[in-house]
Design an enzyme around this catalytic site. Structure first.
Site, mmCIF file in Angstrom:
data_model
loop_
_atom_site.group_PDB
_atom_site.id
_atom_site.type_symbol
_atom_site.label_atom_id
_atom_site.label_comp_id
_atom_site.label_asym_id
_atom_site.label_seq_id
_atom_site.Cartn_x
_atom_site.Cartn_y
_atom_site.Cartn_z
ATOM 1 N N LYS A 42 0.839 -1.209 0.000
ATOM 2 C CA LYS A 42 0.000 0.000 0.000
ATOM 3 C C LYS A 42 0.872 1.256 0.000
ATOM 4 C CE LYS A 42 -0.168 -0.392 5.019
ATOM 5 N NZ LYS A 42 -0.978 -0.789 6.184
ATOM 6 N N ARG A 135 -10.489 0.607 14.500
ATOM 7 C CA ARG A 135 -10.321 1.361 13.269
ATOM 8 C C ARG A 135 -11.281 0.815 12.216
ATOM 9 N NH1 ARG A 135 -4.550 1.457 10.073
ATOM 10 N NH2 ARG A 135 -5.004 -0.766 9.871
ATOM 11 N N TYR A 255 16.707 30.657 6.064
ATOM 12 C CA TYR A 255 15.612 31.488 6.581
ATOM 13 C C TYR A 255 15.682 31.614 8.098
ATOM 14 C CZ TYR A 255 13.311 30.856 2.032
ATOM 15 O OH TYR A 255 13.007 30.851 0.707
ATOM 16 N N MET A 303 12.266 24.675 0.870
ATOM 17 C CA MET A 303 11.428 23.829 0.017
ATOM 18 C C MET A 303 12.257 22.969 -0.939
ATOM 19 S SD MET A 303 8.443 24.958 -2.656
ATOM 20 C CE MET A 303 7.505 25.874 -1.438
#
Ligand SMILES: *Cc1c(COP(=O)(O)O)cnc(C)c1O
Length: 366
Positions: A42, A135, A255, A303
């Protein structure tokens, strides 16, 4: 371990996936459990690539593959995977026609779903039993209410899922006891009974049931102090050094100026940031391997780039740094990198982004 054999297009950030190590981990899980596997692939095989991973795992002759959605199962079918593919997240009845059309196996836990599947022509399905995870699944002490529909539409398999098998807190034993009670209340024993995830597989041998469902262990994540077997690292996350700057005492990096140079420092910029899946939480605490030296992340992860303090690590522009995995005999395990990033190893792996190319190594001859 630098640029030598890396293709031209791996100039930024990439993940090396060692399919040989994956297969050795799968064989270790099968040996320990003494059972056939339902490998969980998965979430794109925990971020490492469902199709190449499933193809490699064909070599262990798995009983089925486990996914979490119809789309994931369809991707494997379209890639030519012929084995049963079980969708372990509950499917709403409205989606069952798509499930059937795709040739996938649903997990069901209520009368409406079972009847809807039957009305479509039926086919293999697995009964989910909730023994405490709360769940998904039919509650262990309420399965008798399904007796009638189970008689007319018997499942091919039945399973439960452990919530804390790695803790050794007695919960696995309590859940197992509930599972046994539930099994005893079914009109018949389905052919495939299964419960064990990686943490359960690694701490007991043999598995008490018919097959096991390893996930994270296959991908190189250790399941902790109770584990009798330990996986090899499978993923190596690398990024290229694209610039190196020498900065003066007192200068800052990135930053918010959270890193300050004490004395002159050499700062390397990697073409990899949080949009690649390298967590921003690793700012100033992450570690990387550069030509066999462990070096710290300097400043805030941005980023598209992050910076390393390579003052003590000889390196040049174009060298590859290792953010996770092994390099020249040193290793940053998935667990260690995840711990510094403040996430679980599952999140770290599944958070590797698409723009980080996957490169497959050690593909076994099938
Ligand atoms: C994800 C999952 C597994 C595998 O869990 P790991 O901890 O990764 O081994 C097994 N069973 C089910 C139902 C799952 O959802």
């Amino acid at each position: 371990m630098n640029t030598e054999s890396t293709p031209e297009h791996f100039l930024r950030a990439w993940v090396d996936v060692d399919l040989g190590a994956l297969l050795r981990n799968a064989r270790a899980a099968a040996r320990q459990s003494q059972r056939p596997l339902i490998p969980m692939v998965k979430a794109d095989a925990y971020g490492l690539g469902a199709i190449p991973v499933a193809r490699a795992l064909e070599a262990v002759d798995p009983l089925a593959f486990g996914v979490s959605s119809i789309a994931e199962g369809t991707e494997l079918r379209e890639a030519g995977i012929q084995r049963p593919i079980i969708v372990f997240t509950p499917t709403l009845p409205v989606d069952l026609p798509r499930m059937r059309a795709a040739g996938l196996t649903p997990t069901l836990d209520d009368e409406a779903g079972i009847r809807a599947w039957d009305a479509l022509g039926g086919g293999a399905w697995h009964l989910a039993i909730d023994t405490g995870m709360h769940r998904a699944g039919a509650l262990w002490d309420e399965v008798e209410s399904l007796a009638e529909v189970l008689r007319t539409s018997p499942p091919a398999g039945v399973f439960t899922h452990f919530h804390s098998a790695e803790l050794g807190d007695g919960s696995l034993e309590r859940q197992e006891e509930r599972f046994r009670v539930a099994l005893g209340r079914l009109p018949a024993r389905p052919a495939l009974v299964h419960s064990d995830n990686s943490a359960a597989i690694t701490r007991r041998s043999p598995s008490p049931w018919d097959c096991v469902r390893p996930g994270v262990f296959l991908y190189g994540v250790d399941t902790g102090p109770l584990a009798a077997i330990h996986p090899e690292q499978v993923a190596r996350f690398r990024a290229r050094i694209v610039e190196i700057h020498t900065i003066a005492d007192g200068e800052s990096v990135s930053y918010d100026a959270t890193f300050h140079a004490h004395g002159e420092r050499r700062i390397a910029t990697l073409a990899c940031g949080y949009a690649d899946g390298y967590r921003r939480h690793s700012s100033n605490v992450g570690r990387a391997l550069v030509n066999g030296h462990e070096v710290p992340v300097a400043g805030i992860v941005t980023m598209d780039m992050l910076m390393l303090d390579v003052t003590d690590a000889p390196c040049k522009v174009g060298d590859a740094a290792t953010l996770m995995g092994s390099d020249d005999g040193a290793t940053l395990t998935v667990d260690a990198v995840a711990a510094r990033a403040g996430v679980s190893p599952y999140e770290l792996l599944t958070g590797l982004r698409q723009r980080v190319e996957r490169r497959y190594l050690g593909a076994p001859a099938v």
